[in-house]
Design an enzyme around this catalytic site. Structure first.
Site, short mmCIF file in Angstrom:
data_model
loop_
_atom_site.label_atom_id
_atom_site.label_comp_id
_atom_site.label_asym_id
_atom_site.label_seq_id
_atom_site.Cartn_x
_atom_site.Cartn_y
_atom_site.Cartn_z
N HIS A 103 0.85 -1.20 0.00
CA HIS A 103 0.00 0.00 0.00
C HIS A 103 0.88 1.25 0.00
O HIS A 103 2.10 1.16 0.12
CB HIS A 103 -0.92 0.00 1.23
CG HIS A 103 -0.19 0.26 2.52
ND1 HIS A 103 0.59 -0.68 3.13
CD2 HIS A 103 -0.08 1.38 3.30
CE1 HIS A 103 1.14 -0.18 4.23
NE2 HIS A 103 0.74 1.07 4.36
N HIS A 105 0.47 5.89 0.81
CA HIS A 105 -0.41 6.96 1.31
C HIS A 105 0.24 8.32 1.14
O HIS A 105 1.43 8.41 0.84
CB HIS A 105 -0.82 6.73 2.77
CG HIS A 105 0.18 5.98 3.60
ND1 HIS A 105 1.34 6.56 4.07
CD2 HIS A 105 0.22 4.69 4.01
CE1 HIS A 105 2.02 5.67 4.76
NE2 HIS A 105 1.39 4.51 4.74
N GLU A 109 5.45 7.86 6.89
CA GLU A 109 5.22 6.88 7.96
C GLU A 109 6.51 6.66 8.74
O GLU A 109 7.53 6.27 8.18
CB GLU A 109 4.75 5.55 7.34
CG GLU A 109 4.64 4.39 8.31
CD GLU A 109 4.06 3.14 7.64
OE1 GLU A 109 3.18 3.29 6.75
OE2 GLU A 109 4.48 2.03 8.00
N HIS A 148 4.91 0.43 0.10
CA HIS A 148 5.63 -0.37 1.10
C HIS A 148 4.75 -1.48 1.66
O HIS A 148 3.54 -1.52 1.39
CB HIS A 148 6.14 0.53 2.22
CG HIS A 148 5.07 1.37 2.85
ND1 HIS A 148 4.70 2.60 2.34
CD2 HIS A 148 4.27 1.16 3.93
CE1 HIS A 148 3.75 3.12 3.10
NE2 HIS A 148 3.45 2.26 4.05
N HIS A 281 10.20 22.43 30.39
CA HIS A 281 10.76 22.81 29.10
C HIS A 281 9.62 23.08 28.12
O HIS A 281 8.44 22.87 28.44
CB HIS A 281 11.64 21.68 28.54
CG HIS A 281 10.85 20.47 28.14
ND1 HIS A 281 10.37 19.56 29.05
CD2 HIS A 281 10.41 20.03 26.92
CE1 HIS A 281 9.68 18.62 28.41
NE2 HIS A 281 9.68 18.89 27.13
N HIS A 283 9.07 23.30 23.43
CA HIS A 283 9.69 23.07 22.12
C HIS A 283 9.41 24.26 21.22
O HIS A 283 8.24 24.61 21.03
CB HIS A 283 9.15 21.77 21.51
CG HIS A 283 9.36 20.61 22.44
ND1 HIS A 283 10.52 19.89 22.47
CD2 HIS A 283 8.58 20.12 23.43
CE1 HIS A 283 10.44 18.98 23.43
NE2 HIS A 283 9.27 19.09 24.03
N GLU A 288 4.05 18.50 20.22
CA GLU A 288 4.67 17.23 20.64
C GLU A 288 3.60 16.16 20.77
O GLU A 288 2.56 16.38 21.38
CB GLU A 288 5.38 17.43 21.98
CG GLU A 288 5.90 16.13 22.60
CD GLU A 288 6.70 16.37 23.88
OE1 GLU A 288 7.09 17.52 24.14
OE2 GLU A 288 6.92 15.39 24.62
N HIS A 327 5.83 22.38 29.81
CA HIS A 327 5.44 21.10 30.40
C HIS A 327 6.63 20.41 31.05
O HIS A 327 7.78 20.79 30.85
CB HIS A 327 4.80 20.18 29.35
CG HIS A 327 5.63 19.93 28.13
ND1 HIS A 327 5.84 20.90 27.17
CD2 HIS A 327 6.34 18.86 27.70
CE1 HIS A 327 6.62 20.43 26.21
NE2 HIS A 327 6.96 19.19 26.52
N GLU A 341 8.76 10.97 22.46
CA GLU A 341 8.18 12.27 22.11
C GLU A 341 8.49 12.51 20.64
O GLU A 341 9.59 12.27 20.18
CB GLU A 341 8.69 13.41 22.99
CG GLU A 341 10.11 13.35 23.47
CD GLU A 341 10.44 14.49 24.44
OE1 GLU A 341 10.85 15.54 23.94
OE2 GLU A 341 10.31 14.32 25.66
MN MN Z 1 1.84 2.50 5.52
MN MN Z 2 8.49 17.94 25.61
#
Ligand code: MN
Ligand code: MN
Length: 395
Positions: A103, A105, A109, A148, A281, A283, A288, A327, A341
């Protein structure tokens, strides 16, 4: 035992929404005591929680299970967790020989192998192919649009897939059976140069996952492309990476710097020992998306303007933090907390509250926060905040 004593026993053994400052009252029911026990910090929020903060946690236990011969899958997308617009996650199991069919998309991924082993295959736009076996702790990445497949080896496998679009669904991809089923038979005949009856037995609909025999060795399945093999690997052995170790745990960072094909997803595998925490901290580049692998923890998300909300997490949960929101993740259990994360980005980036304060004029920090010299001295001495990440630009 009389009824009054029974009632006292009940109230002493189940948590009640009453905080140590006396706020709250008993919950007379109906209630789900097991879930209340799992969600200590949501059931009795810390006094610092306030304001309107949307839900940022979803458990794979609360998702629909897609069961097939050969395996199963379940997903957490924007439909389950509406705030999670940047990434979607799929938890999938394949039996020995079980196949996630050929398949492709529109989304890229990224994957992390949780248990067992699988064989992955892909072909790129230059006609080069890639066939590899992946084991526990390995990643793979299929760029958007490339075809894939994944097949469980001897012991089968279970893995986490992450897609760079919260609207993704693994049940709505472009699959080879679906295309065959929806192409006129005379077209298939003309395309492949074989009689129409060659296609008498093709599956009438998308197969998605099917049971096959366990494949032979990778050498026995070799397919030589005249254009060669894809020169940069689609897999990465994350557990083989020497982690950054700190007194509170460890971290392994993987992004396009050390895994060049992974241009749209950056990740960190974090270990937080009992009693430790991933420091305060945020980002500076992206939202996240978290996946909890083992242990128990809590996270408070600070959303600004007086708003903050605390969530409890355990293995199998997904967490989310919008771009730039502050957070921490604290281990609230007795075993080591492990989580991933992930960010829709080519690089991992974070800003440490401790580091920011330590690198700002002392007087300014003191007068801004009304704090004494203890904190200022601690900041200066702190070599490793509990779980500090280096900027990936330094590597
Ligand atoms: Mn896939
Ligand atoms: Mn974080």
């Amino acid at each position: 035992m009389d009824d009054k004593r029974k009632l006292q026993m009940f109230y002493s053994n189940v948590p009640q929404p009453i905080r140590s400052d006396g706020m709250g009252a008993t919950d007379l029911g109906p209630r789900d005591v097991m879930r209340d026990c799992e969600n200590k910090n949501m059931f009795v929020p810390p006094v610092t929680d306030a304001g309107l903060v949307p839900n940022m946690r979803y458990s794979f236990s609360d998702t629909h299970m897609q069961l097939n011969h050969g395996g199963w899958s379940r997903e957490i997308t924007v439909r389950e967790l509406p705030i999670a617009t940047t990434l979607a996650g799929v938890n999938m199991r394949l039996t020995p020989g079980g196949v996630r069919e050929l398949h492709w998309h529109q989304q890229s991924e990224w994957a992390y192998m949780l248990y067992g082993r699988a064989r992955i295959t892909s072909v790129d736009q230059k006609g080069r192919n890639y066939i590899a076996d992946v084991g526990q702790g390995d990643l793979w990445f299929f760029p958007a649009g490339l075809p894939h497949s994944i097949q469980g080896l001897d012991e089968g496998c279970e893995f986490l897939l992450v897609f760079d679009d919260g609207n993704f669904s693994d049940l709505n991809t472009l699959s080879i059976t679906d295309w065959f089923a929806h192409t006129p038979k005379d077209v298939l005949s003309a395309n492949f140069g074989v009689p129409e009856d060659t296609f008498d037995c093709i599956p009438p609909d998308q197969v998605y996952i099917f049971q096959d025999d366990v494949p032979g060795s990778i050498e026995s399945q070799e397919v030589e492309s005249p254009y060669g093999i894809i020169p940069f690997p689609f897999k990465y052995e994350l557990l083989a990476q020497e982690p950054l170790r700190t007194p509170g745990g460890s971290v392994r960072i993987v992004d396009s710097k050390n895994f060049p094909v992974s241009k749209t997803i950056a990740a960190a595998l974090v270990e937080v020992k009992p009693g430790a925490m991933r420091e305060l901290h945020w980002h500076p580049n992206q939202d996240e998306w978290q996946y909890y692998l083992a242990g128990e923890g809590r996270m408070t998300v600070f959303a600004g303007n007086g708003a903050a909300r605390t969530f409890d997490f355990r293995a199998g949960d997904v967490g989310y933090v919008p771009f730039a929101f502050g957070h921490y993740i604290q281990n609230t259990g007795t075993q080591t907390l492990w989580f991933l994360e992930m960010f829709k980005s080519d690089r991992f980036e974070d800003i440490s509250l401790n580091q920011w304060m330590a690198l700002t004029p002392r007087d300014l920090v003191r007068d801004n926060l009304h704090v004494g010299p203890e904190l200022l001295d601690a900041l200066r001495k702190q070599k490793w905040p509990v779980v500090k990440y280096p900027s990936s630009d330094e590597s």
